[in-house]
Motif scaffolding. Structure first.
Motif, short mmCIF file in Angstrom:
data_model
loop_
_atom_site.label_atom_id
_atom_site.label_comp_id
_atom_site.label_asym_id
_atom_site.label_seq_id
_atom_site.Cartn_x
_atom_site.Cartn_y
_atom_site.Cartn_z
N GLU A 106 -54.72 42.46 38.51
CA GLU A 106 -55.71 41.57 37.89
C GLU A 106 -55.24 41.09 36.51
OE1 GLU A 106 -59.63 43.21 37.65
OE2 GLU A 106 -60.34 41.60 36.31
N TYR A 107 -54.80 42.02 35.66
CA TYR A 107 -54.56 41.66 34.25
C TYR A 107 -53.17 41.08 33.97
CZ TYR A 107 -59.12 43.30 32.99
OH TYR A 107 -60.48 43.43 32.89
N LEU A 108 -52.26 41.19 34.92
CA LEU A 108 -50.95 40.53 34.74
C LEU A 108 -50.91 39.18 35.43
CD1 LEU A 108 -48.48 43.51 35.02
CD2 LEU A 108 -48.66 41.92 33.11
N ALA A 109 -52.03 38.77 36.00
CA ALA A 109 -52.08 37.50 36.73
C ALA A 109 -51.66 36.34 35.84
CB ALA A 109 -53.48 37.26 37.27
N ILE B 37 -55.47 48.73 29.09
CA ILE B 37 -56.02 48.69 30.46
C ILE B 37 -55.06 49.33 31.46
CG2 ILE B 37 -56.56 47.11 32.37
CD1 ILE B 37 -57.87 45.28 30.22
N ILE B 38 -53.78 48.99 31.33
CA ILE B 38 -52.82 49.56 32.29
C ILE B 38 -52.20 50.86 31.76
CG2 ILE B 38 -52.32 47.32 33.37
CD1 ILE B 38 -49.67 47.29 31.75
N LYS B 39 -52.67 51.30 30.61
CA LYS B 39 -52.23 52.57 30.02
C LYS B 39 -50.70 52.69 29.95
CE LYS B 39 -56.40 55.25 31.15
NZ LYS B 39 -57.19 54.09 31.69
N THR B 40 -50.05 51.58 29.60
CA THR B 40 -48.59 51.57 29.53
C THR B 40 -48.18 50.63 28.40
OG1 THR B 40 -48.53 51.73 31.94
CG2 THR B 40 -46.47 51.11 30.86
#
Lengths: 153, 86, 153, 86
Positions: free
Chosen positions: B49-52, B13-16
């Motif tokens: 959003e996704y590291l929350a 999702i974060i491409k990392t």
């Protein structure tokens, strides 16, 4: 002939019969031997699964599996323990995971084996992506699995 | 310097999959996981959003950790979704 | 490829790998496969055991094992089930009993397997005589085993 | 006629693995397991001790049974110690 703990994360398949014989040969005093094998299922949430891709966090995986086995050994008197988990691309009906436990008493072997799988499911850093006819899909963790680890404490 | 890793769906999702973060950021130091998480969440909407908290789990030096776990130079921090092996 | 129940009482040894493969091949929808094997231990109550003689009540044994598997199937959703029990003369480290269960979910496979063993231990008409350095000795039933079957109800 | 079988240590102690028993004994009929057990216990001291209720289990026609299980002609009754397989 002596007890061992064997933990491995590997891309290649494992030979179930060979793992069984190693456990069986590790002691003459253990009367109980319980194995669990997880297989790739062809159905998950009504979508047709053609395969799985398994990713993991290499530096952490062995560490966590070792800790889980140590925890099991502190709760039950066990003989030998084997945990093998595959990573990479798997197909339907492939073997994913093997857990084998020997003990002098069957209840310890059953419970320790189930305990190891329950904690592996919620603590070990593996992630599954399903290949389905509708495209790839990361599998969501199940709250029922978290519940199971809580039941052990 | 902190080494930060990402796994599973989060990585896509974060491409990392990996980045380095300075332990000292201007006048403040990232003393805890919570502070690092906050810095990372500022990198974009999907990061936010996704590291929350509650969405991404965190390990420090390959041990499951929590927001108040202390950080020091050269630590390896990993963020990832709930695990789904077995 | 379809689910089965296989029950056998036999004097000859069983091939663990073969039994595993039959269970594994019986379905693509069962993700969990749990096996139990009971082995002849070299120690029992501090006396050195050189072997075991297993007697049974042939007309009744299959009937009871079939009922136990049916009970397990009524409690959990299971795929295939195999139960093999040996009789006659056995030596130290020989395989005595095999129970294998497949299911879509691991908890059902673990619990059904343990249930079958617990009831086999207290309901199936087998009797063990140990060969020890002090002579032959019939094994006494353990009250802990009776307790385990009560825990399931 | 009833067919009566003995297994395990019990068989060795009473030195009998099988015998036939008349369903009608003089003026009475062996209607239940309890009545059969009593007749068998009268065959000697060891029979009396090892066939006692609670010491020997009983199966009628290969089904685990109890003292009040009814008997009829041609039934197969087995007495044995608590089982020890597995």
């Amino acid at each position: 002939m002596s007890h061992f703990t064997h933990i491995n994360v590997q891309t290649q398949d494992f030979d179930f019969a060979h793992e069984y014989q190693k456990l069986r040969n590790s002691s003459n005093s253990d009367g109980a031997l319980v194995t669990f094998v997880g297989l790739v299922r062809d159905l998950n949430l009504q979508q047709s699964v053609s395969g799985l891709f398994l990713e993991h966090y290499p530096a952490m995986t062995n560490k966590v599996l070792t800790q889980i086995v140590e925890q099991a050994r502190s709760k039950w008197q066990l003989g030998s323990v084997s945990v093998i988990h595959r990573v990479g691309q798997l197909n339907v009906s492939d073997q994913i995971v093997f857990v084998g436990v020997t003990s002098q008493h069957r209840q310890s072997a059953y419970h320790a084996n189930e305990f190891i799988m329950d904690f592996l499911k919620t603590q070990a850093p593996f992630w599954k992506k399903e290949t389905t006819e509708q495209g790839d899909k990361w599998i969501e963790a199940k709250s029922s699995d978290t519940k199971k680890t809580e039941d052990w404490s | 310097m902190l080494k930060v890793l990402f796994f599973g769906q989060l990585k896509e999702i974060i491409k990392t999959d990996c980045l380095e973060v300075e332990l000292v950021q201007g006048d403040k130091q990232l003393n805890t996981v919570a502070m690092l998480r906050k810095v990372l969440q500022e990198k974009g909407e999907l990061w936010n959003e996704y590291l929350a908290f509650g969405k991404a789990l965190v390990a420090v030096n390959q041990e499951m950790s929590s927001d108040d776990t202390a950080l020091k130079d050269a630590d390896e921090i990993a963020f990832f979704p709930p695990v789904t092996g077995g």
